[in-house]
Each structure stands twice: as C-alpha cells, then as structure tokens.
Design a protein around this motif. Sequence first.
Motif, mmCIF file in Angstrom:
data_model
loop_
_atom_site.group_PDB
_atom_site.id
_atom_site.type_symbol
_atom_site.label_atom_id
_atom_site.label_comp_id
_atom_site.label_asym_id
_atom_site.label_seq_id
_atom_site.Cartn_x
_atom_site.Cartn_y
_atom_site.Cartn_z
ATOM 1 N N ASN A 194 0.821 -1.201 0.000
ATOM 2 C CA ASN A 194 0.000 0.000 0.000
ATOM 3 C C ASN A 194 0.863 1.262 0.000
ATOM 4 O O ASN A 194 0.556 2.230 -0.688
ATOM 5 C CB ASN A 194 -0.958 0.015 1.193
ATOM 6 N N ASN B 175 2.345 1.638 -3.470
ATOM 7 C CA ASN B 175 1.317 2.115 -4.408
ATOM 8 C C ASN B 175 0.996 3.601 -4.185
ATOM 9 O O ASN B 175 0.820 4.329 -5.141
ATOM 10 C CB ASN B 175 0.045 1.278 -4.296
ATOM 11 N N ALA B 176 0.940 3.988 -2.925
ATOM 12 C CA ALA B 176 0.666 5.403 -2.616
ATOM 13 C C ALA B 176 1.831 6.278 -3.080
ATOM 14 O O ALA B 176 1.613 7.384 -3.583
ATOM 15 C CB ALA B 176 0.441 5.557 -1.118
#
Length: 152
Positions: free
Chosen positions: A144, A147-148
């Motif tokens: 995550n 991806n961020a």
Amino acid sequence: MTENSKSSPKVKSTVEKTRTAANKALDKTMDGARDATARVAKSIDTNPLPVIVGGLAIGVLAGALIPRSDRETAMLAPVGKRIKDTTGGAIKAAKNVGVEEFGALGLSKSALNDQAGKLVGNILKALATAGIAAVAASKDANTNAANAKKAG
C-alpha cells in the motif's frame, strides 16, 4: 603546455562527478535505511507478538549455544543449590496436593497429559497463525505504501 596540465581539469572534473555520485548514492541508501527502520518499527508497534516470540526463540538459542564460563558456574552454583533446596519441598507438596485435587475431580494423569498436549498444540497453532497474519499485514502495508508513493 605539458600533458599533466591539460589533463588536470579533466581529472578534477571526473573526481568531482564521482564524489557527487557517491554522495547521492549515500543519501539514497540512508533514506532507504530510515524508511525500512520506520516500517519495521511500525510493524512491531502494530503487532508485537511475533517479535516477542522471535526474541524468546533467539534468547533460548543463545542460552543453549553460549557455553558457561568457569567463573559463571562457580558464582551461580551456590545460588542454584539454595533455590533448589528452598523450592524442592514446596514443589513436592504442591504436586501432591495437585494430584489429590485432580483425582477428586476424576481427572487421571493420562487425561491431563492429553489435555495439556492439545493445549500446547492449540497455542502453537495460534502463534503460527498470528505470525503469518503479521507477515501478511506487513507485506500489505508495504504494498500500500509503495502504491501510494507511485500514485503521489
């Protein structure tokens, strides 16, 4: 002009470029180490059980593998003997009372052994499941975050 005077600015430029590249690589490595440290600390804060279990395992292994020194043995032997002498009677009395109480409840030694085995098995299964969940959560958090970072 000599050959050395012609190449000197070129050498200086190359040295400066190398120094700059090395400093950038060092900065990037330091940033990566800081990020990794922060991720590990966050993972430990959110789920400390695997760290505790791992720490206990490392401690047991270290204790088993590191030999005692003669001085350590000499210093701890009287303490161990005193503890053994003091607690020996208390342990024997507790064992006898425990056996009597379990007998009064209709629990035999074999039934208790079976229950203890099941309990230990369930505890180990729960610890393994918790460890797997911690690893999965850590991977999800890292994914995550990556991806961020890509999106941002």
